[in-house]
Enzyme design. Sequence first.
Site, PDB file in Angstrom:
ATOM      1  N   HIS A 333      85.501  80.473  99.698  1.00 23.33           N
ATOM      2  CA  HIS A 333      84.365  80.149 100.152  1.00 23.33           C
ATOM      3  C   HIS A 333      84.681  79.957 101.919  1.00 23.33           C
ATOM      4  O   HIS A 333      85.163  79.289 102.239  1.00 23.33           O
ATOM      5  CB  HIS A 333      83.706  78.651  99.684  1.00 23.33           C
ATOM      6  CG  HIS A 333      82.175  78.380 100.207  1.00 23.33           C
ATOM      7  ND1 HIS A 333      81.017  79.152  99.503  1.00 23.33           N
ATOM      8  CD2 HIS A 333      81.894  77.869 101.604  1.00 23.33           C
ATOM      9  CE1 HIS A 333      79.927  78.882 100.333  1.00 23.33           C
ATOM     10  NE2 HIS A 333      80.500  78.153 101.188  1.00 23.33           N
ATOM     11  N   ALA A 334      83.567  80.709 102.501  1.00 25.07           N
ATOM     12  CA  ALA A 334      84.025  80.799 104.081  1.00 25.07           C
ATOM     13  C   ALA A 334      83.720  79.191 104.745  1.00 25.07           C
ATOM     14  O   ALA A 334      82.809  78.407 104.327  1.00 25.07           O
ATOM     15  CB  ALA A 334      83.162  81.671 104.724  1.00 25.07           C
ATOM     16  N   HIS A 363      78.172  82.886 111.593  1.00 30.50           N
ATOM     17  CA  HIS A 363      77.925  81.530 111.214  1.00 30.50           C
ATOM     18  C   HIS A 363      79.294  80.742 111.496  1.00 30.50           C
ATOM     19  O   HIS A 363      79.270  79.682 112.126  1.00 30.50           O
ATOM     20  CB  HIS A 363      77.461  81.511 109.857  1.00 30.50           C
ATOM     21  CG  HIS A 363      77.083  80.142 109.473  1.00 30.50           C
ATOM     22  ND1 HIS A 363      75.919  79.603 109.307  1.00 30.50           N
ATOM     23  CD2 HIS A 363      78.004  79.116 108.822  1.00 30.50           C
ATOM     24  CE1 HIS A 363      76.096  78.221 109.075  1.00 30.50           C
ATOM     25  NE2 HIS A 363      77.500  78.051 108.678  1.00 30.50           N
ATOM     26  N   GLU A 364      80.230  81.171 110.964  1.00 29.56           N
ATOM     27  CA  GLU A 364      81.454  80.360 111.062  1.00 29.56           C
ATOM     28  C   GLU A 364      81.996  80.154 112.464  1.00 29.56           C
ATOM     29  O   GLU A 364      82.412  79.167 113.189  1.00 29.56           O
ATOM     30  CB  GLU A 364      82.383  81.017 110.178  1.00 29.56           C
ATOM     31  CG  GLU A 364      82.365  80.959 108.598  1.00 29.56           C
ATOM     32  CD  GLU A 364      81.761  79.797 107.995  1.00 29.56           C
ATOM     33  OE1 GLU A 364      82.020  78.718 108.587  1.00 29.56           O
ATOM     34  OE2 GLU A 364      80.943  79.551 107.004  1.00 29.56           O
ATOM     35  N   HIS A 367      80.151  77.847 114.477  1.00 31.05           N
ATOM     36  CA  HIS A 367      80.744  76.365 114.502  1.00 31.05           C
ATOM     37  C   HIS A 367      81.853  76.163 115.294  1.00 31.05           C
ATOM     38  O   HIS A 367      82.152  75.559 116.041  1.00 31.05           O
ATOM     39  CB  HIS A 367      81.431  76.283 112.929  1.00 31.05           C
ATOM     40  CG  HIS A 367      80.211  75.713 112.068  1.00 31.05           C
ATOM     41  ND1 HIS A 367      79.545  74.755 112.101  1.00 31.05           N
ATOM     42  CD2 HIS A 367      80.090  76.483 110.764  1.00 31.05           C
ATOM     43  CE1 HIS A 367      78.535  74.573 110.802  1.00 31.05           C
ATOM     44  NE2 HIS A 367      78.968  75.699 110.094  1.00 31.05           N
ATOM     45  N   GLU A 391      74.892  72.999 111.950  1.00 35.16           N
ATOM     46  CA  GLU A 391      74.634  74.189 111.086  1.00 35.16           C
ATOM     47  C   GLU A 391      73.542  75.145 111.802  1.00 35.16           C
ATOM     48  O   GLU A 391      73.536  76.268 111.876  1.00 35.16           O
ATOM     49  CB  GLU A 391      74.030  73.884 109.680  1.00 35.16           C
ATOM     50  CG  GLU A 391      74.918  73.248 108.826  1.00 35.16           C
ATOM     51  CD  GLU A 391      76.268  74.012 108.380  1.00 35.16           C
ATOM     52  OE1 GLU A 391      76.350  75.137 108.740  1.00 35.16           O
ATOM     53  OE2 GLU A 391      77.387  73.232 108.407  1.00 35.16           O
ATOM     54  N   HIS A 493      78.863  73.806  97.124  1.00 39.22           N
ATOM     55  CA  HIS A 493      78.914  72.499  97.647  1.00 39.22           C
ATOM     56  C   HIS A 493      78.739  71.288  96.930  1.00 39.22           C
ATOM     57  O   HIS A 493      79.069  70.164  97.326  1.00 39.22           O
ATOM     58  CB  HIS A 493      77.760  72.412  98.680  1.00 39.22           C
ATOM     59  CG  HIS A 493      77.804  73.501  99.996  1.00 39.22           C
ATOM     60  ND1 HIS A 493      77.750  74.877  99.518  1.00 39.22           N
ATOM     61  CD2 HIS A 493      77.885  73.481 101.257  1.00 39.22           C
ATOM     62  CE1 HIS A 493      78.012  75.626 100.599  1.00 39.22           C
ATOM     63  NE2 HIS A 493      78.113  74.605 101.654  1.00 39.22           N
ATOM     64  N   TYR A 503      71.465  72.019 105.639  1.00 34.06           N
ATOM     65  CA  TYR A 503      71.185  73.651 105.731  1.00 34.06           C
ATOM     66  C   TYR A 503      69.700  73.769 105.797  1.00 34.06           C
ATOM     67  O   TYR A 503      69.040  74.759 106.646  1.00 34.06           O
ATOM     68  CB  TYR A 503      71.553  74.428 104.672  1.00 34.06           C
ATOM     69  CG  TYR A 503      73.109  74.200 104.757  1.00 34.06           C
ATOM     70  CD1 TYR A 503      73.658  75.192 105.771  1.00 34.06           C
ATOM     71  CD2 TYR A 503      74.128  73.606 103.572  1.00 34.06           C
ATOM     72  CE1 TYR A 503      75.409  74.847 105.765  1.00 34.06           C
ATOM     73  CE2 TYR A 503      75.450  73.902 103.701  1.00 34.06           C
ATOM     74  CZ  TYR A 503      76.141  74.420 104.740  1.00 34.06           C
ATOM     75  OH  TYR A 503      77.194  74.224 104.549  1.00 34.06           O
TER      76      TYR A 503
HETATM   77  C1  BJ2 Z   1      79.233  80.004 104.420  1.00 37.12           C
HETATM   78  C2  BJ2 Z   1      79.187  78.457 104.808  1.00 37.12           C
HETATM   79  C3  BJ2 Z   1      80.130  76.171 105.120  1.00 37.12           C
HETATM   80  C4  BJ2 Z   1      79.559  76.451 106.532  1.00 37.12           C
HETATM   81  C5  BJ2 Z   1      81.434  75.677 104.997  1.00 37.12           C
HETATM   82  C6  BJ2 Z   1      81.890  75.087 103.732  1.00 37.12           C
HETATM   83  C7  BJ2 Z   1      81.230  73.705 103.829  1.00 37.12           C
HETATM   84  C8  BJ2 Z   1      81.156  73.439 104.977  1.00 37.12           C
HETATM   85  C9  BJ2 Z   1      82.276  74.457 107.111  1.00 37.12           C
HETATM   86  C10 BJ2 Z   1      82.287  73.046 107.835  1.00 37.12           C
HETATM   87  C11 BJ2 Z   1      81.640  73.056 109.356  1.00 37.12           C
HETATM   88  C12 BJ2 Z   1      81.705  72.037 110.055  1.00 37.12           C
HETATM   89  C13 BJ2 Z   1      77.988  78.088 103.735  1.00 37.12           C
HETATM   90  C14 BJ2 Z   1      76.060  78.824 105.281  1.00 37.12           C
HETATM   91  C15 BJ2 Z   1      74.622  78.678 105.265  1.00 37.12           C
HETATM   92  C16 BJ2 Z   1      74.266  78.291 103.871  1.00 37.12           C
HETATM   93  C17 BJ2 Z   1      75.484  77.793 103.144  1.00 37.12           C
HETATM   94  C18 BJ2 Z   1      75.711  78.510 102.055  1.00 37.12           C
HETATM   95  N1  BJ2 Z   1      80.291  77.604 104.523  1.00 37.12           N
HETATM   96  N2  BJ2 Z   1      81.685  74.332 105.851  1.00 37.12           N
HETATM   97  N3  BJ2 Z   1      83.506  72.734 108.305  1.00 37.12           N
HETATM   98  N4  BJ2 Z   1      76.707  78.095 103.926  1.00 37.12           N
HETATM   99  O1  BJ2 Z   1      78.657  75.425 106.788  1.00 37.12           O
HETATM  100  O2  BJ2 Z   1      80.072  77.079 107.529  1.00 37.12           O
HETATM  101  O3  BJ2 Z   1      82.981  75.431 107.479  1.00 37.12           O
HETATM  102  O4  BJ2 Z   1      80.574  71.371 110.276  1.00 37.12           O
HETATM  103  O5  BJ2 Z   1      82.638  71.841 110.607  1.00 37.12           O
HETATM  104  O6  BJ2 Z   1      78.255  77.251 102.886  1.00 37.12           O
HETATM  105  O7  BJ2 Z   1      75.328  77.867 100.806  1.00 37.12           O
HETATM  106  O8  BJ2 Z   1      76.367  79.550 101.533  1.00 37.12           O
HETATM  107 ZN    ZN Z   2      77.863  76.190 108.561  1.00 34.75          ZN
END
Ligand code: BJ2
Ligand code: ZN
Length: 529
Positions: A333-334, A363-364, A367, A391, A493, A503
């Site tokens: 998961h990205a 998106h990434e 961040h 986000e 999540h 989100y």
């Molecule tokens: C693909 C995206 C998250 C994100 C990752 C995993 C959880 C947190 C981070 C944090 C960022 C930070 C994601 C995108 C939109 C909807 C949601 C989904 N991955 N995270 N370290 N998304 O938000 O980038 O990278 O705040 O430091 O989960 O359901 O796909």
């Molecule tokens: Zn994000």
Amino acid sequence: MWGALILGVLFRGALTQISDENLGWNFVNEYNNKVGSLWNENVKKSWNYYTNLTDYNLEVMTNSTLQMAEFDKEAAKNASTFAHDGFGNATLKRLFKKIVNIGFAATNDSEQLKAISNLEADLTGIYSKGKVCLESKGCLQLEPGLTDIITNSRSYEELLAVWKGWRDASGKLMRTKYTDFVKAMNAAIKFSGFNDTGEYWRSWYETPTFEQDVRTLFEELEPLYVELHAYVRKRLKEKYGKDMFPETGHIPAHLFGNMWAQQWSNIYDLLVPFPGASSVDITAKMKEQNYNVTHMYRVAEDFFMSIGMEKMTDAFWQNSMLVKPTDRDVVCHASAWDFYDENDFRIKQCTSVTEDQLLTVHHEMGHIVYFQNYRHQPRLFRGGANPGFHEGMADIVSLSFQTPEHMKVIGLLDEVPQDSDSDINFLLKMALDKVAFLPFGYLIDQWRWSVFRGDTNSSNYNQHWWDLRCRFQGISSPVKRTEEDFDPGAKYHIPGNTPYIRYFVSFVVQFQWHEALCREAGNTRPLHR
Ligand code: BJ2
Ligand code: ZN
């Protein structure tokens, strides 16, 4: 006698509490220097686990997390010797608040902390190692195999096999561990003065009306969602036959081109309003032009640089994991990572060459650009104004990136259409990602807040999940679900323990920001252009 004693304690407290703000600054500066290496080490150890899921890496990560908790506790204790509530300097006061609010680390039971850390890692491991074996295709992981099928297959039965298979291979295995996880977090967070973990998470938004605020926003936007839902249902009935749809008006959850029915643009081909007008298949164009993974990141970096942001650091290119390794299990998961040393920022993504993934790259990287822009702040301030803000920042650029005009600039579109039918096509595609997402973004933490509060427990985890999916998204499960299943766990999540309301907030504020930025730029054209 008691009165005199209490007075004595108060008096002593008042005498010993330090109100000199210069001493306060010395304290926070020292804190800032100390946490630099501590946080850096801890993030490195987490990275090692997330990019190589071994028991050894798990143990090293957990030990480091426990060590950090010890440090947090000591720092919070020392900070309490200052009369920081009375400080005149707002910045200093806020820094102290952050040092004394240590979340789960406040517990007096280190076993609880250990359990929290291990359970989160365990659950994430289950999710990331999940495999589904299909007669026709062999055994597949979520990325890229199952995702490819859910995105591209238009066979009701095949989609169903993948949809159910993923839930059997992930969520279903998590139920007991998740129950223990909730228990451990709730027990630990009481030491920080919160009634439950949901209350703690909501506190990050710094408004007592947060729950009501998001409810109001959702209710304002719901009518738009309902219209989109009705349109999509009509088209999907034409495609799959109306016998496949329940009388209640819900849409079966596996038909949206997405494992969780959270964003629907992958089935745009089934829904395009004006087939004769312009509409784009970006994935096909990318393949046609032999896009590769590095190219995708360069395209994103170029866009950020074109609006005045910094390039990615050398450390980013050296240390990121941009392709799925074949020799070990990883968390696919990205995600975007800040190592708190002002230079080491990384993305971890099992990138494949598709439009969805290109947007995730933006998106990434969004961040990362936020990390880069606040890297000179004290470490305690290196976070979003709130999680929804981070986000929103991550997405704001991809709103502009996706416009037809920019798609032409980077060669993924031949002509920029100017007619209103093409506009509607484009706007529908946007709505399939951004409007369709709203109830999903809203409901995940409705479920979790209810679990943390104790209103939902392991005897009705799945029932409540489907009540919310049905009420807010208007979708239904295509096969019978029971309390043997644990469908929340099939979404990253939940095992990963990332709060989700961020989100929902983001999908609202990013459009407000887009509008404001266009106004600042003196734009007179329609906002979607
Ligand atoms: C693909 C995206 C998250 C994100 C990752 C995993 C959880 C947190 C981070 C944090 C960022 C930070 C994601 C995108 C939109 C909807 C949601 C989904 N991955 N995270 N370290 N998304 O938000 O980038 O990278 O705040 O430091 O989960 O359901 O796909
Ligand atoms: Zn994000």
